[in-house]
Structure formats: C-alpha cells, structure tokens
Write a protein that holds these residues in place. Sequence first.
Motif, short mmCIF file in Angstrom:
data_model
loop_
_atom_site.label_atom_id
_atom_site.label_comp_id
_atom_site.label_asym_id
_atom_site.label_seq_id
_atom_site.Cartn_x
_atom_site.Cartn_y
_atom_site.Cartn_z
N ALA A 250 -10.28 -12.16 -2.08
CA ALA A 250 -9.32 -12.76 -3.04
C ALA A 250 -8.47 -11.59 -3.80
CB ALA A 250 -10.00 -13.51 -4.32
N SER A 251 -9.05 -10.27 -3.98
CA SER A 251 -8.50 -9.19 -4.63
C SER A 251 -7.69 -8.23 -3.70
CB SER A 251 -9.65 -8.20 -5.23
OG SER A 251 -10.29 -9.04 -6.04
N ALA A 252 -7.96 -8.54 -2.14
CA ALA A 252 -7.37 -7.77 -1.18
C ALA A 252 -6.05 -8.23 -0.77
CB ALA A 252 -8.33 -8.07 0.09
N LEU A 253 -5.01 -7.59 -0.13
CA LEU A 253 -3.89 -7.86 0.22
C LEU A 253 -3.98 -9.10 1.26
CD1 LEU A 253 -2.10 -4.63 0.53
CD2 LEU A 253 -1.96 -6.04 -1.46
N SER A 254 -3.00 -9.95 1.56
CA SER A 254 -3.03 -10.65 2.81
C SER A 254 -3.15 -10.15 4.07
CB SER A 254 -1.83 -11.73 2.55
OG SER A 254 -0.81 -10.99 2.84
N VAL A 255 -3.55 -10.55 5.13
CA VAL A 255 -3.45 -10.15 6.35
C VAL A 255 -1.92 -9.63 6.75
CG1 VAL A 255 -3.87 -10.52 8.77
CG2 VAL A 255 -5.53 -11.70 7.14
N ARG A 256 -1.17 -10.15 6.38
CA ARG A 256 0.38 -9.78 6.72
C ARG A 256 0.56 -8.75 5.86
NH1 ARG A 256 5.28 -13.72 6.62
NH2 ARG A 256 3.97 -14.76 8.47
N ASP A 257 0.48 -8.65 4.38
CA ASP A 257 0.75 -7.49 3.77
C ASP A 257 -0.20 -6.28 4.00
OD1 ASP A 257 2.63 -8.90 2.54
OD2 ASP A 257 1.32 -9.49 0.60
N SER A 258 -1.37 -6.50 4.44
CA SER A 258 -2.42 -5.52 4.96
C SER A 258 -1.80 -4.90 6.03
CB SER A 258 -3.75 -6.03 5.24
OG SER A 258 -4.37 -6.54 4.04
N ALA A 259 -1.48 -5.33 6.85
CA ALA A 259 -0.81 -4.92 8.09
C ALA A 259 0.59 -4.16 7.85
CB ALA A 259 -0.16 -6.12 9.26
N ALA A 260 1.32 -4.47 6.96
CA ALA A 260 2.46 -3.84 6.36
C ALA A 260 1.86 -2.46 5.66
CB ALA A 260 3.22 -4.67 5.72
N LEU A 261 0.93 -2.60 5.03
CA LEU A 261 0.52 -1.27 4.38
C LEU A 261 0.00 -0.20 5.22
CD1 LEU A 261 -0.16 0.49 1.97
CD2 LEU A 261 -2.38 -0.77 1.70
N ILE A 262 -0.40 -0.83 6.31
CA ILE A 262 -1.34 0.04 7.41
C ILE A 262 -0.21 0.77 8.29
CG2 ILE A 262 -2.46 0.12 9.65
CD1 ILE A 262 -4.30 -2.07 8.46
N ALA A 263 0.60 0.02 8.52
CA ALA A 263 2.04 0.48 9.30
C ALA A 263 2.77 1.60 8.40
CB ALA A 263 2.94 -0.78 9.62
N ARG A 264 2.86 1.33 7.00
CA ARG A 264 3.59 2.26 6.28
C ARG A 264 2.77 3.46 6.01
NH1 ARG A 264 4.28 -1.00 2.33
NH2 ARG A 264 2.67 -0.41 0.88
N VAL A 265 1.52 3.56 5.95
CA VAL A 265 0.66 4.73 5.94
C VAL A 265 0.72 5.27 7.09
CG1 VAL A 265 -1.51 5.42 5.77
CG2 VAL A 265 -1.04 3.72 3.98
N LEU A 266 0.59 4.67 8.00
CA LEU A 266 0.58 5.37 9.79
C LEU A 266 2.01 6.15 9.61
CD1 LEU A 266 0.03 5.77 12.41
CD2 LEU A 266 1.02 3.36 12.90
N GLU A 267 3.08 5.50 9.13
CA GLU A 267 4.56 6.27 9.34
C GLU A 267 4.73 7.49 8.38
OE1 GLU A 267 9.19 5.11 9.00
OE2 GLU A 267 7.76 3.67 8.98
N GLU A 268 4.10 7.22 7.18
CA GLU A 268 4.56 8.11 6.40
C GLU A 268 3.41 9.34 6.15
OE1 GLU A 268 4.33 6.16 2.41
OE2 GLU A 268 6.54 4.95 2.89
N HIS A 269 2.17 9.15 6.53
CA HIS A 269 1.05 10.19 6.64
C HIS A 269 0.65 10.65 7.78
CE1 HIS A 269 0.29 9.77 2.13
NE2 HIS A 269 0.56 8.41 2.55
N TYR A 270 1.01 9.96 9.01
CA TYR A 270 0.47 10.39 10.27
C TYR A 270 1.45 10.10 11.34
CZ TYR A 270 -3.80 9.52 7.67
OH TYR A 270 -4.87 9.61 6.66
#
Length: 277
Positions: A250-270
Amino acid sequence: MAHALSLDPSASPLDYYGYELRRQREAHGLKQSQLGDIIFCTGSLVGQIETTKRVPTRDFSERVDAALGTDGMFSRLVGLVLRSQLPHWFQPYAEMEATAAYISTYQAQLVYGLLQTEAYARAVLATGMPDDLEGLLAARMERQRILEREQPPLACVVLDEAVLHRPIGGRGVMREQLARLLEFSAHRWMRIQVLPYTAGEHPALAGAFTLLRFDDHADIFYTEDMIAGHMTANPETFKEASLHYAHLQASALSVRDSAALIARVLEEHYGEQDAVA
C-alpha cells in the motif's frame, strides 16, 4: 585426484553425474577429448566434470544428451546437481520456492535472486568469498527457471528504492540489471513495486522477508541473516507477516509508477554516456 570410476554415485548428485558421464562416454567408445570436440568444449573440462572438480552447466548437459542420445537424462539431473551447490541452510528454502504457487517478497538491499542478471548475481555472491563462485552462480541462475515454466508462480516483489541506487558490480552491471527489471515489469505473472524513500518508516525496517503460498502445502515465511536462513510454517507468524506485506504494498508506488522510477534512475544514474563497465 578423484577418478570417476572410484566415485560413489550415491554420495551426492554431483558424484552421480560424474559417474554417469564417464560411464555413458565410455559406453559410446569416446575419449574425453573426442566428446569434448563433439560438444564444443575441451577434453579437460569433460574430465573435470567426471571427477567432480567442476560443476556442469545446463548448456553442457543439453549438449551431452544430444551427443550421447541419453534422452534428456543429464538435462534432468543437472537441476539436482545445481541445487546441491546452494548453501546447505538455503537448500530447504530453494526446494519450497521451486514449488510455490505465489511468491511475495520485500527486498531492502538487493534485487530479488530470481530477478538478478548473471553479472549482478556474480557481484553479489563474490562478496561472500566462496570457494566455488561459478557453482553458486550456476545454482542461482538455475533457480530462475521456475519463471520460465508454462505455469510460473505469481510473484509480487517490493524493492526498497535503495536497491535501485546501490551500484552493485558497477554502472554497466546496474544498467543491465535495471533494464531486466523493466522487462519483468511487463511479465503477466510478475508485479514489481518500489517502496520510495518518501514512505518513511514502515513495518519491514528490520529487513527483507519472503512469503511462499502453495496449493497443497502450509504457507511459509522466510527470512535470513548474514549467516543462515530461517523458515517457518507457523500460521500466526505468516498471518502477521502478510499484514506487514500488505502495508508495504500500500505504501509502495504503483506498478506503472515503479517502472517509471526504475527507468528514470536507469537513465540518470547509469546512462551509457558516462557509464563505467
């Protein structure tokens, strides 16, 4: 040095594999080097596997089956061999995981083992300075085969946001790992959610845990420390852990928003432009 003919095939799955490999090879009138030529490896590797000095891979086993016409025997046996390479304290959990219908896990430090790339898993396992890193790595990759079954388990994975930022193995390895997570996010039987830093305190601050549910077995709660794993089928423990897990989801991001965060970290940090492999 051990000789295949002196091995006790009942001593372990690895001993049985080596014993049978030599028996089948000699029954076909082949030397180690000749079998190696047929399956595109060295005769030395064949000999090392026959004497349990090396752990066979699934690819090796499939090639041997094709070369010797053993009707998939080595391909079936290699699963037992690889599972036997896991730490003794972890093997009971791995056996239960392989038959679970539902897997729910929270991971605070690392990507869940079933979702790790080979390079990421290698970097993680190397921290324990094992005597046989390759055997452990092959065993971990073998565990992931349950996700390829026609009827895989339904897996719900909650990753702490810290998992995305901890550069295990370096940027190149993390880039590949986060890309793998994005691939899994589209998997029908997989739900990956990220618990963001902004969630603050939560019920699993003590660390990672996993819940296994079965069609014909008591449900299992599993956690581990630096030395060993702890597994219980106590109904009250499982019920309380399930409540904690529901709060995490319940506290975690939705599946869609989680994927968006993973993609953002991937682009910005790696990102590839300044990545160091």
